[in-house]
Design an enzyme around this catalytic site. Structure first.
Site, short mmCIF file in Angstrom:
data_model
loop_
_atom_site.label_atom_id
_atom_site.label_comp_id
_atom_site.label_asym_id
_atom_site.label_seq_id
_atom_site.Cartn_x
_atom_site.Cartn_y
_atom_site.Cartn_z
N GLY A 79 3.19 5.75 -2.97
CA GLY A 79 4.35 6.53 -3.38
C GLY A 79 4.46 6.67 -4.89
N VAL A 107 0.84 -1.20 0.00
CA VAL A 107 0.00 0.00 0.00
C VAL A 107 0.88 1.25 0.00
CG1 VAL A 107 -1.78 1.28 1.23
CG2 VAL A 107 -1.89 -1.22 1.13
N ASP A 108 1.90 1.26 0.84
CA ASP A 108 2.81 2.39 0.86
C ASP A 108 3.51 2.57 -0.48
OD1 ASP A 108 2.66 3.65 3.37
OD2 ASP A 108 3.81 2.07 4.31
N ILE A 109 3.98 1.47 -1.06
CA ILE A 109 4.69 1.55 -2.34
C ILE A 109 3.76 2.06 -3.43
CG2 ILE A 109 5.76 0.15 -4.15
CD1 ILE A 109 6.89 -1.62 -1.86
#
Length: 417
Positions: free
Chosen positions: A198, A193-195
């Site tokens: 980003g 999710v973070d990737i």
């Protein structure tokens, strides 16, 4: 200093602190873009790193205690930062500023006056507390592209709540579709999710910069981890929209294609993906089992899905006697996608990975290469993550601050000693 008179200067030898070697010149498609990276942990730093890899002049602004991921180890690359931090902060100059004090906030304003992009993932209300609400930012820095990353957005029932990747994997439904059919829901093994957030932030920033060419104005690029997690629920969201039935976990197998899963050779696992009837026929022939493709239970993908258990058993028996590299080569030549199930080290040492320059080494730094390769304006890895505050002198000099002004900032606690 008015943002309407910004004059972006490409960094030169002054990009190094006195007494240190000059940083390598920037190359790539974004050398005319200046970024202030106020973010920490993962999504924001990854976004800023991608922009830096493609030539943007990125300055990472860390608090006096540093980005918390410097301590997310072991392993540690050096005493002051972890391998985790290393993977997200290359190609960025670094300055440490205490933004909690008024003098630090004034310094930030000077930096924003010279910037095209600001990336931040502060708790909702933090910038407003410092006198930099969305409205005031747009008024004071009309050309600035403000990229904000939060867990859930700033309003709504969950607005302003803290969000971490694994929590969002759970809440968004991603975890529910990952794992064995008879097992527990599982976190995906990377901070997906973070990737994803980003990388989508990079897209949003570039779109906003493109729009600025026509309007002359920047805008807010607003990303929430929850939004990005929900956006990648394909094909499971489509199935739910069509049927109203929550998808079930299928382990490594595909929910709508068969065979599309892991099998076991004599020397380890291999993944085979026969995405259509033609590829399945080629798979059967390559395994010297043409009868499989002629069996009415397996003729079409719909047939194979109904009889998936029997097909897996038959394929498993045929594949068990092969070595996986020999089988993968045979299947690729037959047009059937396949590959050994590698560990991370095996993957990073694959000849094709090395051929594509997806492992880079630079002055002691080792990391993953650039997946986007531009023929006319390629990006590059120029240097690894910097020490906290390593480039303060050059950044402050570019802002035109005198030695006395810098001393005042240090005395006020805005700059660490």
């Amino acid at each position: 200093m008015s943002n309407s008179t910004v004059n972006i200067r490409l960094p030169d030898a002054r990009d190094a602190s006195p007494g240190s070697a000059a940083l390598p010149p920037r190359t790539g498609a974004l050398t005319d873009i200046r970024v202030v990276d106020l973010s920490r942990v993962l999504a924001g730093p990854l976004c800023a790193q991608v922009l830096a890899d493609h030539g943007a002049d990125v300055t990472k602004v860390e608090p006096p205690a540093g980005d918390e991921t410097r301590g997310w180890g072991p392993p540690f690359v050096r005493d002051d930062h972890s391998a985790y931090f290393d993977g997200l902060n290359r190609n960025k100059r670094n300055i440490s500023v205490d933004l909690r004090v008024e003098e630090g906030q004034q310094l930030l304003r000077l930096m924003l006056a010279e910037a095209d992009v600001m990336i931040e993932n502060f708790k909702a209300g933090t910038l407003e507390k410092w006198g930099l609400s969305d409205h005031l930012l747009a008024a004071e820095f009309p050309r600035l592209v403000h990229c904000r990353i939060t867990g859930y957005g700033t309003d709504g029932p969950l607005g302003g709540a803290p969000g971490y990747d694994a929590v969002l994997q759970a809440l968004s439904g991603l975890m529910s579709i990952n794992g064995e059919a008879d097992g527990e829901a599982m976190r995906i093994g990377i901070p997906l999710v973070d990737i994803m957030t980003g990388l989508n932030a990079v897209n949003g920033i570039l779109m906003a910069l493109h729009a600025r060419h026509a309007t002359g104005r920047g805008q807010l690029v607003d990303l929430a981890l929850l939004d990005n997690a929900v956006s990648i629920l394909h094909p499971h969201a489509g199935k739910w929209f069509a049927t109203g039935v929550a998808p079930e976990r299928t382990g490594v197998a595909h929910p709508t294609i068969c065979p599309y899963e892991t099998f076991h050779c004599s020397d380890g696992p291999i993944f085979i993906g026969a995405g259509n009837d033609r590829q399945f026929e080629s798979l059967a022939i390559a395994l010297d089992a043409a009868w499989l493709a002629e069996d009415p239970r397996f003729t079409t993908n719909a047939d194979r899905m109904v009889n998936a258990v029997r097909l897996r058993e038959a394929l498993g028996e045929l594949i068990a006697g092969w070595q996986r590299e020999a089988l993968a080569t045979t299947l690729r030549l037959a047009g059937v996608p396949s590959g050994a199930v590698n560990d991370v080290g095996e993957a990073l040492n694959l000849p094709q990975v090395r051929h594509r320059e997806m492992v880079v080494e630079c002055d002691g730094y080792r990391g993953v290469g650039l997946p986007v390769k531009l023929s006319g304006s390629p990006g590059s890895v120029r240097f690894g993550p910097r020490e906290r505050g390593a480039d303060a002198d050059s950044v402050l000099a570019e802002l035109g601050l005198t030695e006395n002004q810098v001393a005042c900032l240090r005395a006020a606690g805005a700059l660490p000693e």
